[in-house]
Motif scaffolding. Sequence first.
Motif, PDB file in Angstrom:
ATOM      1  N   ASP A  17      52.677  58.323  41.532  1.00 47.53           N
ATOM      2  CA  ASP A  17      54.426  59.088  42.362  1.00 47.53           C
ATOM      3  C   ASP A  17      55.467  58.257  41.202  1.00 47.53           C
ATOM      4  O   ASP A  17      56.593  58.145  40.888  1.00 47.53           O
ATOM      5  CB  ASP A  17      54.723  58.136  43.399  1.00 47.53           C
ATOM      6  N   SER A  18      55.271  56.321  40.678  1.00 47.63           N
ATOM      7  CA  SER A  18      55.643  55.395  39.410  1.00 47.63           C
ATOM      8  C   SER A  18      55.820  56.804  38.186  1.00 47.63           C
ATOM      9  O   SER A  18      57.111  55.874  37.208  1.00 47.63           O
ATOM     10  CB  SER A  18      55.467  54.539  39.941  1.00 47.63           C
ATOM     11  N   GLN A  19      54.692  56.756  37.792  1.00 53.16           N
ATOM     12  CA  GLN A  19      54.048  57.827  36.528  1.00 53.16           C
ATOM     13  C   GLN A  19      54.389  57.029  35.604  1.00 53.16           C
ATOM     14  O   GLN A  19      54.562  56.342  34.335  1.00 53.16           O
ATOM     15  CB  GLN A  19      55.302  59.264  36.685  1.00 53.16           C
ATOM     16  N   LEU A  20      53.776  55.476  36.179  1.00 49.58           N
ATOM     17  CA  LEU A  20      53.547  54.579  35.350  1.00 49.58           C
ATOM     18  C   LEU A  20      52.194  54.512  34.594  1.00 49.58           C
ATOM     19  O   LEU A  20      51.364  54.453  36.075  1.00 49.58           O
ATOM     20  CB  LEU A  20      53.586  52.885  35.125  1.00 49.58           C
ATOM     21  N   THR A  21      51.773  54.083  33.063  1.00 48.21           N
ATOM     22  CA  THR A  21      50.389  53.859  33.369  1.00 48.21           C
ATOM     23  C   THR A  21      49.552  52.608  34.286  1.00 48.21           C
ATOM     24  O   THR A  21      50.866  51.742  34.644  1.00 48.21           O
ATOM     25  CB  THR A  21      49.799  53.461  32.308  1.00 48.21           C
ATOM     26  N   THR A  22      48.711  52.143  34.321  1.00 50.57           N
ATOM     27  CA  THR A  22      48.559  51.196  34.986  1.00 50.57           C
ATOM     28  C   THR A  22      48.992  49.724  34.153  1.00 50.57           C
ATOM     29  O   THR A  22      48.883  48.567  33.898  1.00 50.57           O
ATOM     30  CB  THR A  22      46.225  50.956  35.008  1.00 50.57           C
ATOM     31  N   GLY A  23      48.745  49.886  32.675  1.00 49.70           N
ATOM     32  CA  GLY A  23      49.156  48.923  31.980  1.00 49.70           C
ATOM     33  C   GLY A  23      50.599  48.448  31.938  1.00 49.70           C
ATOM     34  O   GLY A  23      51.095  47.553  31.941  1.00 49.70           O
ATOM     35  N   GLN A  24      51.482  49.873  31.810  1.00 48.57           N
ATOM     36  CA  GLN A  24      52.172  49.119  32.204  1.00 48.57           C
ATOM     37  C   GLN A  24      53.243  48.120  33.373  1.00 48.57           C
ATOM     38  O   GLN A  24      53.986  48.027  34.021  1.00 48.57           O
ATOM     39  CB  GLN A  24      53.536  50.922  32.166  1.00 48.57           C
ATOM     40  N   LEU A  25      52.340  49.496  34.868  1.00 47.20           N
ATOM     41  CA  LEU A  25      52.582  48.774  35.854  1.00 47.20           C
ATOM     42  C   LEU A  25      52.347  47.205  36.202  1.00 47.20           C
ATOM     43  O   LEU A  25      53.388  46.462  36.700  1.00 47.20           O
ATOM     44  CB  LEU A  25      51.931  48.718  37.392  1.00 47.20           C
ATOM     45  N   ILE A  26      51.293  46.570  35.847  1.00 49.33           N
ATOM     46  CA  ILE A  26      50.869  45.728  34.805  1.00 49.33           C
ATOM     47  C   ILE A  26      51.369  44.735  34.228  1.00 49.33           C
ATOM     48  O   ILE A  26      52.199  43.213  34.785  1.00 49.33           O
ATOM     49  CB  ILE A  26      49.484  45.089  34.236  1.00 49.33           C
ATOM     50  N   GLN A  27      52.446  45.194  33.106  1.00 47.47           N
ATOM     51  CA  GLN A  27      53.521  44.631  32.957  1.00 47.47           C
ATOM     52  C   GLN A  27      54.906  44.464  34.049  1.00 47.47           C
ATOM     53  O   GLN A  27      55.099  43.142  33.435  1.00 47.47           O
ATOM     54  CB  GLN A  27      53.575  45.883  31.513  1.00 47.47           C
ATOM     55  N   LEU A  28      54.916  45.445  34.281  1.00 44.24           N
ATOM     56  CA  LEU A  28      56.330  45.126  35.374  1.00 44.24           C
ATOM     57  C   LEU A  28      56.014  44.465  36.260  1.00 44.24           C
ATOM     58  O   LEU A  28      56.535  43.222  36.628  1.00 44.24           O
ATOM     59  CB  LEU A  28      56.346  46.539  36.360  1.00 44.24           C
ATOM     60  N   ILE A  29      54.634  43.667  36.747  1.00 45.46           N
ATOM     61  CA  ILE A  29      54.540  42.455  37.636  1.00 45.46           C
ATOM     62  C   ILE A  29      54.425  41.327  37.217  1.00 45.46           C
ATOM     63  O   ILE A  29      54.965  40.363  37.899  1.00 45.46           O
ATOM     64  CB  ILE A  29      52.749  43.220  38.152  1.00 45.46           C
ATOM     65  N   GLU A  30      53.885  41.430  35.722  1.00 38.61           N
ATOM     66  CA  GLU A  30      53.597  40.359  35.176  1.00 38.61           C
ATOM     67  C   GLU A  30      55.444  39.866  34.637  1.00 38.61           C
ATOM     68  O   GLU A  30      56.062  38.239  34.325  1.00 38.61           O
ATOM     69  CB  GLU A  30      53.096  40.045  33.509  1.00 38.61           C
ATOM     70  N   GLN A  31      56.802  40.678  34.986  1.00 33.27           N
ATOM     71  CA  GLN A  31      58.130  40.310  34.335  1.00 33.27           C
ATOM     72  C   GLN A  31      58.358  39.658  35.747  1.00 33.27           C
ATOM     73  O   GLN A  31      59.281  38.750  35.335  1.00 33.27           O
ATOM     74  CB  GLN A  31      58.457  41.585  34.411  1.00 33.27           C
ATOM     75  N   VAL A  32      57.718  40.004  36.897  1.00 35.62           N
ATOM     76  CA  VAL A  32      58.608  39.740  38.462  1.00 35.62           C
ATOM     77  C   VAL A  32      58.008  38.254  38.414  1.00 35.62           C
ATOM     78  O   VAL A  32      58.609  37.385  39.203  1.00 35.62           O
ATOM     79  CB  VAL A  32      58.468  41.022  39.318  1.00 35.62           C
ATOM     80  N   THR A  33      56.932  37.974  38.647  1.00 38.80           N
ATOM     81  CA  THR A  33      55.929  36.324  38.269  1.00 38.80           C
ATOM     82  C   THR A  33      57.070  35.443  37.410  1.00 38.80           C
ATOM     83  O   THR A  33      57.393  35.924  36.079  1.00 38.80           O
ATOM     84  CB  THR A  33      54.551  36.018  37.911  1.00 38.80           C
ATOM     85  N   PRO A  34      56.411  34.047  37.892  1.00 41.58           N
ATOM     86  CA  PRO A  34      57.624  33.156  37.090  1.00 41.58           C
ATOM     87  C   PRO A  34      56.692  32.550  36.242  1.00 41.58           C
ATOM     88  O   PRO A  34      55.688  32.389  36.250  1.00 41.58           O
ATOM     89  CB  PRO A  34      57.606  32.137  38.678  1.00 41.58           C
ATOM     90  N   GLY A  35      57.560  32.224  35.309  1.00 38.53           N
ATOM     91  CA  GLY A  35      56.703  31.454  34.149  1.00 38.53           C
ATOM     92  C   GLY A  35      55.777  32.521  33.214  1.00 38.53           C
ATOM     93  O   GLY A  35      56.322  33.849  33.085  1.00 38.53           O
ATOM     94  N   ASP A  36      54.944  31.743  32.894  1.00 41.43           N
ATOM     95  CA  ASP A  36      54.305  32.743  32.046  1.00 41.43           C
ATOM     96  C   ASP A  36      52.609  33.443  32.279  1.00 41.43           C
ATOM     97  O   ASP A  36      51.267  33.200  32.102  1.00 41.43           O
ATOM     98  CB  ASP A  36      53.653  31.597  31.059  1.00 41.43           C
ATOM     99  N   VAL A  37      52.982  33.438  34.565  1.00 40.51           N
ATOM    100  CA  VAL A  37      52.090  33.440  35.324  1.00 40.51           C
ATOM    101  C   VAL A  37      51.669  35.251  34.826  1.00 40.51           C
ATOM    102  O   VAL A  37      52.685  36.095  34.329  1.00 40.51           O
ATOM    103  CB  VAL A  37      52.237  34.026  36.401  1.00 40.51           C
TER     104      VAL A  37
END
Length: 204
Positions: A138-158
Amino acid sequence: MLKDMLNMLTDALSKNPASNIVKILYVFNQQYEDVQETLQTMREWVDVDKAEGKELDLIGADTNQPRGLANDAQYRMMIKSKRIRSKSDGTWNAIIDSMANTLNCSPTDLQFKSVIEKGGSEPLALVVEKIPLKVVNDSQLTTGQLIQLIEQVTPGDVRVASANFTGTFRFSKKYDTPEFGEHGFDKGTLSLILIPAQESVLPI
């Protein structure tokens, strides 16, 4: 609107649909309805979930989020993620709530754990244990792009060490309607996930 205008005419004027006065009122009514529809669209497009094209670009500019090669659906996710990142305190609950708001799903649909909790040794890594495949599609994001979004929400270098997109191998109960879940196989079609041949790099 047209009916109201006809009711306001005096009985001295013909209300026959073929009369000139009714034809004039009909043209006016069509233009009035077009204007009202445009105004309603303008009101709705203030909402990032409904805005499209250049209007969505304006919302992105206010958020300082470039579009890059993203389509409208992807760009909405990027804008919402950018807005939410500034409010996240870095806790697990905050990360899950942020991603749920970004992806328009329930927090119970998502499950994250640290690599340490999973028995690993990397301190700044997490495992995405559960994201419904339907949410990804539904988001029309690839799995890689979605993981990139998640990493942006997490703190620091997680970083995201691994991710499980549930429903990958489910069959649908309806032959021509994809369904997603964790219930194994059933008759019908295979579930679907979008994996383009060349993944667009988004400015996330």
